[in-house]
Scaffold this active site. Structure first.
Site, short mmCIF file in Angstrom:
data_model
loop_
_atom_site.label_atom_id
_atom_site.label_comp_id
_atom_site.label_asym_id
_atom_site.label_seq_id
_atom_site.Cartn_x
_atom_site.Cartn_y
_atom_site.Cartn_z
N GLN A 123 48.02 53.88 38.72
CA GLN A 123 47.95 52.80 38.57
C GLN A 123 47.10 52.49 40.09
O GLN A 123 47.57 52.18 40.40
CB GLN A 123 48.53 52.03 37.91
CG GLN A 123 47.19 50.55 37.23
CD GLN A 123 47.84 50.17 36.75
OE1 GLN A 123 48.95 49.08 36.85
NE2 GLN A 123 47.53 48.75 36.13
N GLY A 124 45.49 52.57 40.15
CA GLY A 124 45.05 52.91 41.28
C GLY A 124 44.51 51.89 41.09
O GLY A 124 43.15 51.44 41.48
N SER A 126 44.90 48.22 42.20
CA SER A 126 45.18 46.64 43.07
C SER A 126 44.48 47.24 45.39
O SER A 126 44.66 48.67 44.93
CB SER A 126 46.68 45.80 44.21
OG SER A 126 47.17 45.32 42.30
N GLU A 241 50.55 46.70 29.28
CA GLU A 241 52.10 46.88 30.38
C GLU A 241 52.44 45.71 29.61
O GLU A 241 53.44 45.89 29.89
CB GLU A 241 50.92 46.76 31.23
CG GLU A 241 51.50 46.92 32.45
CD GLU A 241 51.37 46.50 34.54
OE1 GLU A 241 52.65 46.80 35.11
OE2 GLU A 241 50.49 45.86 34.05
N GLU A 361 50.32 33.90 39.12
CA GLU A 361 49.78 32.25 39.32
C GLU A 361 48.25 32.62 38.26
O GLU A 361 47.65 31.77 37.42
CB GLU A 361 49.45 31.97 40.84
CG GLU A 361 49.81 31.60 41.49
CD GLU A 361 50.40 32.28 42.54
OE1 GLU A 361 52.69 31.98 42.64
OE2 GLU A 361 51.37 33.76 41.47
#
Length: 378
Positions: A123-124, A126, A241, A361
């Site tokens: 998974q690209g 962040s 996810e 957060e």
């Protein structure tokens, strides 16, 4: 809420337990590469038995299982302490995205190889300056002779060093608001323009990686969901996810709580009032996690899609797992930080729980705004 299993659900659970007892692959061997290949072999065995992509529709290679059966599957896998399949990201996130947003040709090209483990996915999302605020990402894709040329950097890319395909979100239009200028690609990792550099963790492992993209090329047919719709497709990925891993995570933390109780007995602290109180608190929190997981499952059964409620389960699991592993260190006493054993690894690995899969957060913001309906900050 009635959590009693129907006769068919109980029969499925018993069938699965018997199969796992006869086909358990054993623990992962030492060595990261050896362990990964062990998990790939295990996934192929699951596929051959009809258990890979368990809840996917039958026409896409799955079993068409009900959501209750999917939950039972996650629980029983954790209960039996089986390794995870090698292609978790492909099965839980990539496959559902292709099923939801992909063309018939894209489904034909990618889905079976995800299930068999022949092609591993990563998974690209962040980037160094775009983690929690994913929409601010700077990796750019420019159209060039029918391809997209991609330049930029990604970080925390799990299993990138084993992967054939990357679920990549890149900016294709810098002149529109940040959420609207993104496109979702499937990028072939096996090209010189893609450099994978490992990030060694506190555990000593390097399951995460940095990606450096220097004019990597992606054909136009590898766009998922249409140019400029990347944010919508990315949300589908993240919702799958958080909901797809919920029951396995819940069962795993229940299993680890049982191990913690045994650890307390081994150290003669099973009658210690402070230790007993802490374990009792963890027991209540794990039970609340289980009930909330079923609440989320009920919501999906009503709407047909995972919703923002999945963020609550992920947040709660992170807090519980970190508290549980901290308790294990206290029970073990002075030996805990210096003796390398399973509990030491669990404690160190748990540090990432409140970051991976969405920071705590950000999850709190999602719950506040999209579940509780509280006003947005801006």
């Amino acid at each position: 809420m009635d959590l009693t299993l129907s006769p068919s659900e109980a029969a499925f659970r018993d069938e699965l337990r018997a199969w796992l007892a006869d086909n358990h692959p054993g623990e992962d061997p030492p060595g990261e590469d050896e362990a990964f290949e062990h998990r790939r072999d295990w996934q192929r065995k699951l596929f051959d038995a009809g258990y890979a992509g368990f809840a996917w529709p039958k026409e896409y290679g799955g079993r068409g299982a009900t959501l209750i059966e999917q939950a039972l599957f996650g629980e029983e896998m954790a209960r039996a302490k089986t390794p995870s399949p090698a292609n978790v990201l492909g099965m839980v996130m990539g496959g559902p995205v292709v099923i939801t947003h992909g063309s018939d040709e894209q489904k034909e090209r990618w889905l079976r190889a995800i299930l068999t483990g022949e092609e591993i996915w990563c998974q690209g999302f962040s980037e160094p300056d775009s983690g929690s605020d994913l929409a601010s990402l700077k990796t750019k894709a420019v159209k060039d002779n029918g391809d997209w040329v991609v330049t930029g950097q990604k970080v925390w890319t799990t299993f990138a060093h084993h992967s054939k395909w990357c679920m990549l979100v890149a900016r294709t239009d810098p002149d529109v608001p940040k959420h609207k200028g993104l496109t979702y690609f499937l990028m072939d990792m096996e090209q010189e323009a893609v450099q994978v550099r490992p990030l060694r963790q506190i555990t000593g492992q390097a399951e995460f990686n940095e990606l450096f993209l220097e004019e990597a090329r992606i054909p136009d047919e590898n766009v998922i969901g249409g140019v400029g719709n990347g944010w919508m497709v990315a949300i589908t990925t993240l919702m799958n996810e958080r909901s797809g891993l919920a029951f396995g995570a819940m069962a795993q933390v229940r299993r680890d709580l049982n191990d913690l109780i045994e650890l307390a007995r081994e150290h003669g602290l099973d009658e210690d009032p402070v230790t007993r109180q802490r374990i009792a608190q963890l027991h209540m929190e794990v039970e609340a996690l289980r009930i909330n997981a079923y609440r989320g499952l009920t919501a999906i059964m009503k709407t047909g899609q995972p919703g923002p409620e999945g963020s609550l389960g992920k947040w709660a699991w992170s807090d519980i797992n970190q508290s549980l592993t901290e308790a294990s260190m206290e029970i073990r006493g002075p030996e805990a930080p210096v003796i390398d054993e399973a509990w030491t690894y669990r404690f160190l690995r748990a540090r990432a729980n409140s970051i991976e899969g969405g920071t705590t957060e950000i999850l709190k913001n999602i719950i506040a705004e999209r579940v509780l309906g509280l006003p947005k900050l801006r």
